[in-house]
Design an enzyme around this catalytic site. Sequence first.
Site, PDB file in Angstrom:
ATOM      1  N   ASP A  44       0.841  -1.205   0.000  1.00 56.08           N
ATOM      2  CA  ASP A  44       0.000   0.000   0.000  1.00 56.08           C
ATOM      3  C   ASP A  44       0.878   1.257   0.000  1.00 56.08           C
ATOM      4  O   ASP A  44       2.088   1.188   0.227  1.00 56.08           O
ATOM      5  CB  ASP A  44      -0.912  -0.023   1.241  1.00 56.08           C
ATOM      6  CG  ASP A  44      -2.089   0.928   1.098  1.00 56.08           C
ATOM      7  OD1 ASP A  44      -2.400   1.357  -0.032  1.00 56.08           O
ATOM      8  OD2 ASP A  44      -2.718   1.254   2.135  1.00 56.08           O
ATOM      9  N   GLU A  71       2.394   5.127  -4.176  1.00 55.73           N
ATOM     10  CA  GLU A  71       2.240   6.049  -5.341  1.00 55.73           C
ATOM     11  C   GLU A  71       3.488   6.863  -5.646  1.00 55.73           C
ATOM     12  O   GLU A  71       3.662   7.226  -6.821  1.00 55.73           O
ATOM     13  CB  GLU A  71       1.054   6.982  -5.088  1.00 55.73           C
ATOM     14  CG  GLU A  71      -0.281   6.301  -5.200  1.00 55.73           C
ATOM     15  CD  GLU A  71      -0.561   5.299  -4.089  1.00 55.73           C
ATOM     16  OE1 GLU A  71      -0.114   5.541  -2.961  1.00 55.73           O
ATOM     17  OE2 GLU A  71      -1.184   4.269  -4.374  1.00 55.73           O
ATOM     18  N   ASP A 114      -9.379   2.698  -2.284  1.00 55.36           N
ATOM     19  CA  ASP A 114     -10.330   3.138  -1.265  1.00 55.36           C
ATOM     20  C   ASP A 114     -11.654   3.599  -1.870  1.00 55.36           C
ATOM     21  O   ASP A 114     -11.925   4.797  -1.955  1.00 55.36           O
ATOM     22  CB  ASP A 114      -9.707   4.254  -0.426  1.00 55.36           C
ATOM     23  CG  ASP A 114      -8.467   3.771   0.312  1.00 55.36           C
ATOM     24  OD1 ASP A 114      -8.222   2.548   0.331  1.00 55.36           O
ATOM     25  OD2 ASP A 114      -7.738   4.623   0.853  1.00 55.36           O
TER      26      ASP A 114
END
Length: 990
Positions: A493, A496, A665
Amino acid sequence: MGIVKNLFAGAWLLPAAYGAFSTSVAKGLASHADASSTTSGSYSQFTIPSSADFGAKLIPNVVDPEAVDAQSVCPGYKASNVKESARGLTATLTLAGEPCNVYGTDVDSLDFSIEYLANDRLNVQIVPTYLDSSNSSWFVLDEHVVPRPTSNHHASKKNSDLEITWSNHPSFHFKVTRKATRDAIFDTTGSVLVFENQFVEFVTSLPKDYNLYGIGEHIQQLRLLNNLTLTLYASDIGDPINDNLYGSQPFYLDTRYYEVNHKGHHTLIANDKADQSKNYVSFSHGVFSRNAHGQEIVLNPEGLNIDLTFYSGPSQVDVTKNYQLSTIGLPALQQYFTLGYHQCRWGYNNWTELAEVVANFEKFEIPLETIWNDIDYMHGYRDFDNDQHRYPYSEGEEFLEKLHSSGRHYVPIIDAAIYIPNPENASDAYDTYSRGHKDDVFLKNPDGSEYIGAVWPGYTVFPDWHNPKAGDFWANEIVTWHKKVAIDGIWIDMNEVSSFCVGSCGSGNLSMNPAHPPFSLPGEPGNVLYDYPEGFEITNKTEAASASAAASSQAAAAATGGAPPSSSTSYLRTTPTAGVRNVNYPPYVINNDQDVHDLSAHAVSPNATHSDGVQEYDVHNLFGHQILNATYQGLLKVDKKKRPFIIGRSTFAGSGKWAGHWGGDNASRWAFMFFSIPQALSFSLFGIPMFGVDTCGFNGNSDEELCNRWMQLSAFFPFYRNHNTLSATPQEPYVWESVTAATKSAMKIRYAILPYFYTLFHEAHTTGSTVMRALAWEFPTDPSLAAVDTQFLVGPSIMVVPVLAPQATSVKGVFPSLKHGEVWYDWYTQTAVDAKPGVNTTIPAPLGHIPVFVRGGSVLPMQEPALTTKEARGTPWSLLVALGGNGAALGQLHLDDGESNALDESLDVSFKVKGSSLRASAKGHWEESNPLATVTVLGVSEKPHSVRFNGRHVPASGVHYNATSQVLSVGDLHKLTKEGAFSENWTLNW
Ligand SMILES: *[C@@H]1O[C@H](CO)[C@@H](O)[C@H](O)[C@H]1NC(C)=O
Ligand SMILES: *[C@@H]1O[C@H](CO)[C@@H](O)[C@H](O)[C@H]1NC(C)=O
């Protein structure tokens, strides 16, 4: 004609010069200083001020009325020095007038090249002629990270499906034409090429009402709207619609439908002119733009070093296979267990609670394969470090031993950022950081100091994947931790890569560590979740009313709690300086969806610097891709024989080689359940078939109706996981009685067809085929299916038509290709569907029922449903044969041990029905010991006189025929297949 305008903000070749210590770092420190006294009342921990995550206020060019249109001021180029060969062409492009320097510095000389890579693959490149000049080196994408397409030595211009022409009048432009249709598939006529050190623009025309797909990652419908700006910039943001998201997938598929006359002449037809009574053909092509920069594709209702590869298809299947096989790589082969059901949530407090969740699945007899942990298990949110009160290693060992012996698995989250300890607190030491620091593997500031951003633990550093030692560092952390916690996969996670503040905000502030993020977590004061899905106000009136009142008072309290934080009121505009790149504030502002559009907001800043001098600006979109590779290599170090199981958030072209992806999400809203379908189908095109979303929704509270529908829908997605945010009401499938029943009924189908799913995955891994499929791809001659994304196929044989709206008791669906004799069978009744061609048919779908259809012409290999995949894998086989209109059917089965990398022992069985005879032929060395129990044949019009298995009569007691439903069921076959269902080739005659 429509126009696609490609605005590549930031060319891929850019000077990697070290800039001055950036404004964003200075700003981070300043905003920190003014707020470092702000400690949140209810937490003893220091809270990073929310202002630390505010960037400069920018106006994205696409919405800026003052933005100059580069097309109106730039001179374009002229080609000269043209050299043609059988395999392509090279030329020099020289600036055709005074430089415009509109969003950077114009490059005066470019190399243009065309290469026919294969007869169905063509590459066009435009790169600066001078890769090294006195004051700048240029950044070129590393071929080990982003491979270039391969070439085939037989390729030639003469035999290519595509042809490319160019002209200098009025300035350089080029056109790619498909020879078969004489149709231009890419055409820059009428535009100028703009090529600057921070900006590249080219414009191509498209047909009216074009059918474009792909260009990720975005939450949007499958077929892209005609009026859209698609921004590509990896962003940590909770699933906004149409805006840039976690990953970057610069690939699109373009499908065109034609009417062919008796002379073989092709006429392109507009979708809305398609006529169900006519026959059409379609041609699809793909385009991959090998560029990792932030970029924008502007789709108008009327249309990088540039490195474009065209894949001529002509079918979607050809395009997708070609793209993966020749360029980005084939998707990872998943372990069999990963196709089982996964349960997760943020907020599982300790091992005891995790054990209770597992026990509840057992108690309610709902299949559970894998239990997941979000960041709750970590010690202060540190990677590779368990909280010893809530998730102690010793108790974990017991828990995992029991879990594993029940055939189940455990997958925890690992974040991209690494906590940096407080130097003033000796007890805050953190070995992972110390080891990485010693090897010097973290990203740097331009001045050479460690770049310190902020993520969950407080101030953090970030692995630098350009550093040759970073991969070993990461693998070693995984191996070391695995000895304490026997994980079965990794969930990556925040890659980015996300950072909760602008610039190196932790520099000089480490004495505040560990720190609370600069925003409240769900459930904390001021952030109590009162959101429910649409329809909740009807099903749960009283609760909905009180939730809505509480939400209003929370909002009112927030409004009186001082002025809402805001950045400066004036907009920052950057004017280009000759020869100098402004990486933090590029002159062309892409429509990045973070607040204020700053590239540094909520992400590591573009001026963070890698060990080879490359700035994050040039490779931001690759961070996610590289950590997935590093994680894959790390898991191989744990066990080199096992296929690594990884689910990652940020991806790039080719990430499917290592990982699957989840939709991020999303929210517990009906729209997000719908968007999961186009998102999955887009990732099929991107070569990442292992896809699923947070079932029942992540943000906000879910409810019984939405969760009921969603648990059934996701049962047909490759990656099937329920995940929930912190403090939201629980949404495990056992929470509501009707959801338990609905889940079990859908899982019964999923677990029965696991062998079919697995075979599809093996095929995807070996050929680049897809698992989840759009109707348009399986039925390419029907233009009315071009935009269908409310129903889908799993492989070629199973069609799902889910309910996507609240309070519905039926759903409308189309049954493709009926006029060509296609037959569809209802999964539940096993009878052929009575529907009209091209008509949206109403299908009954009360809550708890998901319409599923089997396509005639299929043989589905199945086993018995069970509570784990291991248990299911040990049950007798059955075959579901759905006869096509012509009485034929085909099927495939791939079997192996389901986990090892070496595939020397496998079995491939093919099934073929012709006349009244089913033949099973097996090849390979995997010994399948489970017997065959039943064969069910759908669409048998007459009662058979006798049934024989390899020439032997099947006793009448085992044969059942229903004349009304036309179903023939042949049982008792296990006696005839004691050595295993496929130990010998066999024929069943009826
Ligand atoms: C295109 O999108 C813009 C921005 O969302 C909107 O303002 C405009 O009305 C749209 N135009 C058309 C023709 O749909
Ligand atoms: C585990 O968490 C649950 C739920 O928060 C809590 O009630 C329980 O006391 C905890 N148990 C242990 C052993 O920490």
